[in-house]
Scaffold this motif. Structure first.
Motif, PDB file in Angstrom:
ATOM      1  N   LEU A   1       0.843  -1.194   0.000  1.00 48.07           N
ATOM      2  CA  LEU A   1       0.000   0.000   0.000  1.00 48.07           C
ATOM      3  C   LEU A   1       0.877   1.242   0.000  1.00 48.07           C
ATOM      4  N   LEU A   2       0.454   2.258  -0.764  1.00 49.30           N
ATOM      5  CA  LEU A   2       1.121   3.553  -0.727  1.00 49.30           C
ATOM      6  C   LEU A   2       0.213   4.548  -0.020  1.00 49.30           C
ATOM      7  N   VAL A   3       0.744   5.220   0.993  1.00 55.68           N
ATOM      8  CA  VAL A   3       0.001   6.253   1.704  1.00 55.68           C
ATOM      9  C   VAL A   3       0.908   7.472   1.839  1.00 55.68           C
ATOM     10  N   GLU A   4       0.331   8.597   2.229  1.00 55.96           N
ATOM     11  CA  GLU A   4       1.120   9.802   2.438  1.00 55.96           C
ATOM     12  C   GLU A   4       0.848  10.382   3.814  1.00 55.96           C
ATOM     13  N   TYR A   5       1.892  10.988   4.367  1.00 56.41           N
ATOM     14  CA  TYR A   5       1.790  11.671   5.657  1.00 56.41           C
ATOM     15  C   TYR A   5       2.112  13.146   5.448  1.00 56.41           C
ATOM     16  N   ASP A   6       1.224  14.013   5.931  1.00 51.48           N
ATOM     17  CA  ASP A   6       1.423  15.459   5.841  1.00 51.48           C
ATOM     18  C   ASP A   6       2.070  15.943   7.130  1.00 51.48           C
ATOM     19  N   PHE A   7       3.284  16.444   7.032  1.00 51.76           N
ATOM     20  CA  PHE A   7       4.019  16.860   8.230  1.00 51.76           C
ATOM     21  C   PHE A   7       3.417  18.099   8.877  1.00 51.76           C
ATOM     22  N   GLY A   8       2.673  18.889   8.115  1.00 53.11           N
ATOM     23  CA  GLY A   8       2.059  20.080   8.677  1.00 53.11           C
ATOM     24  C   GLY A   8       0.817  19.775   9.488  1.00 53.11           C
ATOM     25  N   SER A   9      -0.090  18.993   8.899  1.00 57.66           N
ATOM     26  CA  SER A   9      -1.351  18.681   9.575  1.00 57.66           C
ATOM     27  C   SER A   9      -1.303  17.378  10.362  1.00 57.66           C
ATOM     28  N   THR A  10      -0.207  16.621  10.235  1.00 54.31           N
ATOM     29  CA  THR A  10      -0.017  15.310  10.870  1.00 54.31           C
ATOM     30  C   THR A  10      -1.107  14.316  10.465  1.00 54.31           C
ATOM     31  N   VAL A  11      -1.597  14.414   9.232  1.00 51.69           N
ATOM     32  CA  VAL A  11      -2.637  13.520   8.738  1.00 51.69           C
ATOM     33  C   VAL A  11      -2.004  12.383   7.941  1.00 51.69           C
ATOM     34  N   LEU A  12      -2.411  11.163   8.220  1.00 46.58           N
ATOM     35  CA  LEU A  12      -2.021   9.978   7.470  1.00 46.58           C
ATOM     36  C   LEU A  12      -3.191   9.607   6.565  1.00 46.58           C
ATOM     37  N   THR A  13      -2.963   9.507   5.259  1.00 46.36           N
ATOM     38  CA  THR A  13      -4.053   9.328   4.301  1.00 46.36           C
ATOM     39  C   THR A  13      -4.487   7.866   4.170  1.00 46.36           C
ATOM     40  N   ASP A  14      -5.606   7.682   3.486  1.00 43.58           N
ATOM     41  CA  ASP A  14      -5.989   6.347   3.029  1.00 43.58           C
ATOM     42  C   ASP A  14      -4.994   5.903   1.961  1.00 43.58           C
ATOM     43  N   ALA A  15      -5.101   4.636   1.538  1.00 41.65           N
ATOM     44  CA  ALA A  15      -4.195   4.122   0.517  1.00 41.65           C
ATOM     45  C   ALA A  15      -4.394   4.868  -0.795  1.00 41.65           C
ATOM     46  N   LEU A  16      -3.304   5.405  -1.351  1.00 40.26           N
ATOM     47  CA  LEU A  16      -3.338   6.111  -2.627  1.00 40.26           C
ATOM     48  C   LEU A  16      -3.123   5.149  -3.799  1.00 40.26           C
ATOM     49  N   ASP A  17      -2.473   4.026  -3.535  1.00 37.42           N
ATOM     50  CA  ASP A  17      -2.287   2.986  -4.545  1.00 37.42           C
ATOM     51  C   ASP A  17      -2.112   1.655  -3.819  1.00 37.42           C
ATOM     52  N   LYS A  18      -2.472   0.574  -4.522  1.00 43.20           N
ATOM     53  CA  LYS A  18      -2.434  -0.751  -3.916  1.00 43.20           C
ATOM     54  C   LYS A  18      -1.959  -1.758  -4.955  1.00 43.20           C
ATOM     55  N   LEU A  19      -0.943  -2.545  -4.599  1.00 48.93           N
ATOM     56  CA  LEU A  19      -0.441  -3.592  -5.475  1.00 48.93           C
ATOM     57  C   LEU A  19      -0.691  -4.933  -4.798  1.00 48.93           C
ATOM     58  N   VAL A  20      -1.664  -5.686  -5.295  1.00 46.08           N
ATOM     59  CA  VAL A  20      -2.016  -6.984  -4.717  1.00 46.08           C
ATOM     60  C   VAL A  20      -0.961  -8.006  -5.122  1.00 46.08           C
ATOM     61  N   THR A  21      -0.514  -8.828  -4.180  1.00 49.60           N
ATOM     62  CA  THR A  21       0.563  -9.788  -4.425  1.00 49.60           C
ATOM     63  C   THR A  21       0.072 -11.239  -4.396  1.00 49.60           C
ATOM     64  N   GLY A  22      -1.210 -11.477  -4.612  1.00 49.37           N
ATOM     65  CA  GLY A  22      -1.754 -12.830  -4.700  1.00 49.37           C
ATOM     66  C   GLY A  22      -1.685 -13.570  -3.390  1.00 49.37           C
ATOM     67  N   ASP A  23      -1.207 -14.801  -3.452  1.00 43.17           N
ATOM     68  CA  ASP A  23      -1.099 -15.630  -2.246  1.00 43.17           C
ATOM     69  C   ASP A  23       0.192 -15.376  -1.477  1.00 43.17           C
ATOM     70  N   ASP A  24       1.023 -14.460  -1.955  1.00 43.87           N
ATOM     71  CA  ASP A  24       2.329 -14.192  -1.334  1.00 43.87           C
ATOM     72  C   ASP A  24       2.259 -12.954  -0.451  1.00 43.87           C
ATOM     73  N   PRO A  25       2.230 -13.126   0.861  1.00 47.24           N
ATOM     74  CA  PRO A  25       2.261 -11.937   1.730  1.00 47.24           C
ATOM     75  C   PRO A  25       3.654 -11.324   1.766  1.00 47.24           C
ATOM     76  N   PRO A  26       3.775 -10.004   1.637  1.00 48.44           N
ATOM     77  CA  PRO A  26       5.082  -9.339   1.764  1.00 48.44           C
ATOM     78  C   PRO A  26       5.450  -9.202   3.246  1.00 48.44           C
ATOM     79  N   TYR A  27       6.651  -9.664   3.593  1.00 44.57           N
ATOM     80  CA  TYR A  27       7.033  -9.722   5.002  1.00 44.57           C
ATOM     81  C   TYR A  27       7.945  -8.583   5.458  1.00 44.57           C
ATOM     82  N   ARG A  28       8.964  -8.273   4.665  1.00 49.13           N
ATOM     83  CA  ARG A  28       9.950  -7.274   5.077  1.00 49.13           C
ATOM     84  C   ARG A  28      10.231  -6.314   3.937  1.00 49.13           C
ATOM     85  N   LEU A  29      10.612  -5.078   4.292  1.00 49.04           N
ATOM     86  CA  LEU A  29      10.893  -4.036   3.310  1.00 49.04           C
ATOM     87  C   LEU A  29      12.241  -3.378   3.594  1.00 49.04           C
TER      88      LEU A  29
END
Length: 407
Positions: A65-93
């Protein structure tokens, strides 16, 4: 806005257990707009989140999931983009420090993704054209980390296999199939010359990347263990910090990298540490607990300067400072992501220098007002005057102690 309001805005649920999170710098497709935005002040607040429910039959998707954080208002947004990975859960980044992309660990291999910002400021995540051949078919990697300059990538497997790869060429620089029984965490030294690895067997080993040899094994805690590891970042006083479990509580110990001997150790959490990070300038450590608490720790003194209890409902799975160190991203298997602004001065752990100066001036004025300097004209020397002031100080201290004991 009230403190409670900001507390809610900087946290959001995303409908799937979250295992990892990272700050990313999107690649900009419009070069002219890139130049214009480079002139603007402010920090990029794009975050990639990784998680899911495993097999798709669970009904919980696996995705980035891609989200954005606004440092001024301290707001964390809903997902702006989503890449589904099927049966493979992503574990580490692991996000590249220069913004080239993000490497993600899956059950059987690691994949390279890029984040782009297009027209209209929208951000998208997608698979990169190149793949990291050395990390194909290697099994689940428990940890991924770039060197501070982005020149090297280290991967630690559930099978105990340690690999260090040169970024760009993707050549293998270090290959240790039996570094541990299972690798728990990794980190590079500030210059990328060494990599530290930890394991559930309580060992923390320091590897020289050039020679491929283990140069030190840090002492473990008898009966308990070492969990996470981070090197200091400034290079002036090289240290390595390890998260240690003692009597069921979270401690951080610091070791001098010239002697590999312990130089400091302090309790930072009442519960075991479940996530650990260091800011890019090396000033602060971020600690996440098994009970969902988070703390900001001064790296020089190992004192807690900011704490937030119940930041998450259950254990923190991952933490990472923003590039400037102004905020900390934390995620949890309770499906929540949170961004906490770093404000250590509010912690009250250490008096500010200006406050100490004001207190000194007030005390000095009080003593000068209480002491009769006309005695100097009656034959007393300056030494006698100082002795009198010291006597008054001693008497004043004893009086305060007596009044405190009586209370």
């Amino acid at each position: 806005m009230s403190k409670e309001g900001r507390y809610l805005l900087c946290s959001k649920k995303y409908g799937q257990p979250l295992f990892a999170g990272a700050w990313v710098t999107p690649l900009k497709e419009d070069k002219d707009r890139d130049k214009e935005e480079g002139e603007k002040e402010g920090e990029e607040g794009v975050v990639v989140l990784a998680g899911g429910g495993g097999n798709q039959r669970s009904g919980v998707p696996n995705s980035l999931l891609l989200v954005e954080y606004d440092f001024g208002s301290t707001v964390l947004t809903d997902a702006l983009d989503k890449l589904v990975t099927g049966d493979d859960p992503p574990y580490r980044l692991a996000a590249h420090p220069a913004g080239e992309g993000v490497v993600c660990s899956f059950e059987k291999d690691c994949r390279f993704f890029q984040v782009r910002r297009g027209e209209g400021h929208e951000v998208k995540v997608g698979a990169a054209e190149r793949e990291i051949s050395a990390l194909q078919g290697v099994g689940e990697q428990n940890c991924l980390v770039f060197s501070p300059d982005g020149g090297r990538l280290a991967a630690g497997g559930d099978d105990g296999h340690l690999r260090v790869i040169e970024w760009g060429t993707f050549d293998v620089l270090l290959d240790k199939p039996e570094a541990h029984k299972s690798i728990k965490d990794l980190d590079f030294s500030w210059d990328g010359a060494f990599v530290a690895s930890t394991s559930d067997d309580s060992a923390c080993r320091i590897w020289d990347v050039a020679s491929g040899s283990c140069v030190s094994t840090l002492p473990s805690v008898k009966g308990e263990g070492i969990g996470f590891v981070r090197f200091s970042r400034d290079g002036k006083k090289p240290l390595v910090y390890v998260a240690v479990r003692k009597r069921g509580m979270g401690f951080v110990s610091a070791f001098d990298t010239s002697t590999w001997k312990q130089v400091n150790s302090r309790k930072v959490q009442e519960d075991p540490i479940s996530a650990f990070s260091i800011s890019r300038d090396g000033r602060f450590l971020a600690i996440g607990s098994s009970e969902g608490d988070i703390s900001i720790v001064d790296a020089a003194s190992l004192s807690v300067c900011q704490k937030l209890k119940n930041a998450h409902m259950i254990f923190v799975t991952s933490m990472e400072f923003s590039p400037s160190g102004r905020a900390v991203l934390s995620v949890s298997a309770d499906s929540s992501a949170r961004v906490t602004p770093v404000a250590p001065d509010r912690g009250g752990s250490r008096p500010r220098p200006m406050v100490l100066l004001v207190i000194f001036i007030i005390l000095l004025a009080w003593f000068l007002g209480k002491y009769d300097f006309s005695d100097w004209h009656q034959g007393q020397s300056p030494d006698s005057v100082l002795s009198g002031i010291l006597a008054r100080l001693t008497s004043f201290s004893k009086l305060n102690i007596s009044e405190h004991d009586n209370a």
